[in-house]
Enzyme design. Structure first.
Site, PDB file in Angstrom:
ATOM      1  N   GLY A  49       0.755  -1.244   0.000  1.00  0.00           N
ATOM      2  CA  GLY A  49       0.000   0.000   0.000  1.00  0.00           C
ATOM      3  C   GLY A  49       0.790   1.302   0.000  1.00  0.00           C
ATOM      4  O   GLY A  49       0.215   2.369   0.170  1.00  0.00           O
ATOM      5  N   TRP A  51       2.162   2.912  -2.500  1.00  0.00           N
ATOM      6  CA  TRP A  51       1.748   3.804  -3.605  1.00  0.00           C
ATOM      7  C   TRP A  51       0.416   4.454  -3.236  1.00  0.00           C
ATOM      8  O   TRP A  51       0.195   5.625  -3.529  1.00  0.00           O
ATOM      9  CB  TRP A  51       1.607   3.028  -4.923  1.00  0.00           C
ATOM     10  CG  TRP A  51       2.918   2.779  -5.611  1.00  0.00           C
ATOM     11  CD1 TRP A  51       4.152   2.747  -5.038  1.00  0.00           C
ATOM     12  CD2 TRP A  51       3.114   2.517  -7.012  1.00  0.00           C
ATOM     13  NE1 TRP A  51       5.104   2.481  -5.992  1.00  0.00           N
ATOM     14  CE2 TRP A  51       4.499   2.338  -7.200  1.00  0.00           C
ATOM     15  CE3 TRP A  51       2.261   2.405  -8.105  1.00  0.00           C
ATOM     16  CZ2 TRP A  51       5.053   2.076  -8.456  1.00  0.00           C
ATOM     17  CZ3 TRP A  51       2.817   2.136  -9.361  1.00  0.00           C
ATOM     18  CH2 TRP A  51       4.197   1.973  -9.526  1.00  0.00           C
ATOM     19  N   ASP A  69      -5.750  -5.820  -5.159  1.00  0.00           N
ATOM     20  CA  ASP A  69      -4.637  -6.774  -5.044  1.00  0.00           C
ATOM     21  C   ASP A  69      -5.172  -8.169  -4.740  1.00  0.00           C
ATOM     22  O   ASP A  69      -6.269  -8.321  -4.204  1.00  0.00           O
ATOM     23  CB  ASP A  69      -3.648  -6.359  -3.943  1.00  0.00           C
ATOM     24  CG  ASP A  69      -2.249  -6.916  -4.199  1.00  0.00           C
ATOM     25  OD1 ASP A  69      -1.349  -6.131  -4.552  1.00  0.00           O
ATOM     26  OD2 ASP A  69      -2.049  -8.159  -4.075  1.00  0.00           O
ATOM     27  N   ASP A  87      -8.369 -10.558  -8.174  1.00  0.00           N
ATOM     28  CA  ASP A  87      -7.446 -10.704  -9.290  1.00  0.00           C
ATOM     29  C   ASP A  87      -7.857  -9.682 -10.359  1.00  0.00           C
ATOM     30  O   ASP A  87      -9.054  -9.591 -10.680  1.00  0.00           O
ATOM     31  CB  ASP A  87      -7.590 -12.133  -9.840  1.00  0.00           C
ATOM     32  CG  ASP A  87      -6.541 -12.474 -10.887  1.00  0.00           C
ATOM     33  OD1 ASP A  87      -6.137 -11.572 -11.649  1.00  0.00           O
ATOM     34  OD2 ASP A  87      -6.139 -13.640 -10.948  1.00  0.00           O
ATOM     35  N   ASP A 109       1.885  -1.703 -10.424  1.00  0.00           N
ATOM     36  CA  ASP A 109       3.216  -2.120  -9.952  1.00  0.00           C
ATOM     37  C   ASP A 109       3.243  -3.651  -9.892  1.00  0.00           C
ATOM     38  O   ASP A 109       4.022  -4.227  -9.156  1.00  0.00           O
ATOM     39  CB  ASP A 109       3.432  -1.499  -8.555  1.00  0.00           C
ATOM     40  CG  ASP A 109       4.878  -1.548  -8.093  1.00  0.00           C
ATOM     41  OD1 ASP A 109       5.773  -1.740  -8.932  1.00  0.00           O
ATOM     42  OD2 ASP A 109       5.110  -1.384  -6.878  1.00  0.00           O
ATOM     43  N   LYS A 149       4.416  -1.158 -14.568  1.00  0.00           N
ATOM     44  CA  LYS A 149       5.736  -1.767 -14.359  1.00  0.00           C
ATOM     45  C   LYS A 149       5.948  -2.834 -15.430  1.00  0.00           C
ATOM     46  O   LYS A 149       5.114  -3.720 -15.607  1.00  0.00           O
ATOM     47  CB  LYS A 149       5.833  -2.392 -12.970  1.00  0.00           C
ATOM     48  CG  LYS A 149       7.179  -3.068 -12.745  1.00  0.00           C
ATOM     49  CD  LYS A 149       7.503  -3.231 -11.295  1.00  0.00           C
ATOM     50  CE  LYS A 149       6.778  -4.410 -10.691  1.00  0.00           C
ATOM     51  NZ  LYS A 149       7.127  -4.543  -9.257  1.00  0.00           N
TER      52      LYS A 149
HETATM   53  C1  LIG Z   1       5.464  -5.026  -5.923  1.00  0.00           C
HETATM   54  S1  LIG Z   1       3.906  -5.331  -5.208  1.00  0.00           S
HETATM   55  C2  LIG Z   1       3.162  -3.737  -5.211  1.00  0.00           C
HETATM   56  C3  LIG Z   1       3.739  -2.768  -4.214  1.00  0.00           C
HETATM   57  C4  LIG Z   1       2.899  -1.518  -4.075  1.00  0.00           C
HETATM   58  N1  LIG Z   1       2.991  -0.685  -5.268  1.00  0.00           N
HETATM   59  C5  LIG Z   1       3.318  -0.679  -2.910  1.00  0.00           C
HETATM   60  O1  LIG Z   1       3.890   0.390  -3.134  1.00  0.00           O
HETATM   61  O2  LIG Z   1       3.069  -1.063  -1.759  1.00  0.00           O
HETATM   62  C6  LIG Z   1       3.049  -6.152  -6.503  1.00  0.00           C
HETATM   63  C7  LIG Z   1       1.666  -6.642  -6.115  1.00  0.00           C
HETATM   64  O3  LIG Z   1       0.966  -7.039  -7.310  1.00  0.00           O
HETATM   65  C8  LIG Z   1       0.018  -8.021  -6.906  1.00  0.00           C
HETATM   66  N2  LIG Z   1      -0.487  -8.744  -8.075  1.00  0.00           N
HETATM   67  C9  LIG Z   1       0.219  -9.506  -8.961  1.00  0.00           C
HETATM   68  N3  LIG Z   1      -0.604 -10.053  -9.879  1.00  0.00           N
HETATM   69  C10 LIG Z   1      -1.863  -9.622  -9.574  1.00  0.00           C
HETATM   70  C11 LIG Z   1      -3.151  -9.837 -10.153  1.00  0.00           C
HETATM   71  N4  LIG Z   1      -3.310 -10.640 -11.227  1.00  0.00           N
HETATM   72  N5  LIG Z   1      -4.228  -9.216  -9.608  1.00  0.00           N
HETATM   73  C12 LIG Z   1      -4.070  -8.423  -8.510  1.00  0.00           C
HETATM   74  N6  LIG Z   1      -2.866  -8.176  -7.913  1.00  0.00           N
HETATM   75  C13 LIG Z   1      -1.781  -8.773  -8.434  1.00  0.00           C
HETATM   76  C14 LIG Z   1       0.781  -8.897  -5.926  1.00  0.00           C
HETATM   77  O4  LIG Z   1      -0.112  -9.600  -5.079  1.00  0.00           O
HETATM   78  C15 LIG Z   1       1.657  -7.875  -5.184  1.00  0.00           C
HETATM   79  O5  LIG Z   1       1.088  -7.541  -3.937  1.00  0.00           O
END
Ligand SMILES: C[S@@+](CC[C@H](N)C(=O)[O-])C[C@H]1O[C@@H](n2cnc3c(N)ncnc32)[C@H](O)[C@@H]1O
Length: 201
Positions: A49, A51, A69, A87, A109, A149
């Site tokens: 969280g 961002w 997420d 998802d 991200d 990203k």
């Molecule tokens: C690097 S983290 C994000 C960090 C966030 N931007 C922050 O600043 O706290 C990437 C996130 O993308 C989520 N994610 C990956 N594939 C996903 C999907 N298909 N649907 C929802 N979330 C997804 C993962 O669960 C993970 O928590």
């Protein structure tokens, strides 16, 4: 390099961010002026969280930030923040209530689970990036901006090229706070162009 990472880690702790990733968004924002008072933001892959925390500060009480997420968010949410554990491949408009799309800015991200197999991972990265572009075509205001990203590898060029067809300008950005050895690079699409296809209906 480790010192730089420690620097951002410590800074995040001091400034109350749940992750150091906040500084990647801050750098992109400072360079390209992504966020301002009153904007509505969709943050795809928002856990834990940071961002959302940064964006919420920048958009103020008149704006709002909605996160999505796979993982449940532990962050305390103020009234102008929303979250759904879902998802992104299953998202629909009812998930955003009481907030109403379209958004001014879409952020992603996200990274898919990797296998170590270059082609499979490339296909997953591309699939996820294309899903973000698809959602932005549905829920991003015309002329809105989209930050994704991406990763250097087989998915990079196809994603960049698709984005070039959907945004007036596309700029790759590697924040200083991103690990040098990481292949991650952010693609910023500025000014969404309406793409006439059935997915817009
Ligand atoms: C690097 S983290 C994000 C960090 C966030 N931007 C922050 O600043 O706290 C990437 C996130 O993308 C989520 N994610 C990956 N594939 C996903 C999907 N298909 N649907 C929802 N979330 C997804 C993962 O669960 C993970 O928590």
């Amino acid at each position: 390099m480790k010192e730089v990472q420690d620097h951002y880690f410590k800074k995040a702790k001091t400034e109350g961010y749940v992750a150091r990733s906040a500084y990647k968004l801050e750098e992109i924002d400072q360079k390209h002026g992504l966020l301002r008072n009153g904007l509505s933001v969709l943050d795809l892959g928002c856990f834990p969280g940071s961002w959302m925390q940064y964006a919420q500060k920048r958009v103020g009480q008149k704006g709002f930030v909605f996160g999505v997420d796979l993982q449940d968010l532990q962050l305390p949410l103020s009234p102008n923040m929303g979250f759904i554990q879902e998802d992104v491949f299953n998202l629909n408009e009812t998930h955003f209530a009481p907030f109403i799309p379209p958004f001014d800015l879409v952020l992603s991200d996200m990274a898919p689970k990797t296998t170590g197999h270059q082609q499979i991972d490339g296909a997953r990265v591309l699939g996820l990036g294309q899903m973000v572009l698809f959602l932005a075509q549905r829920w991003l205001k015309p002329s809105g901006n989209c930050l994704i990203k991406a990763f250097h590898g087989p998915a990079f060029e196809p994603l960049l090229n698709q984005m070039k067809g959907e945004y007036k300008k596309v700029k790759p950005f590697k924040p200083k706070s991103s690990r040098k050895e990481s292949k991650e690079v952010f693609l910023l699409g500025m000014g969404r162009i309406w793409v006439p296809k059935e997915t817009n209906e």
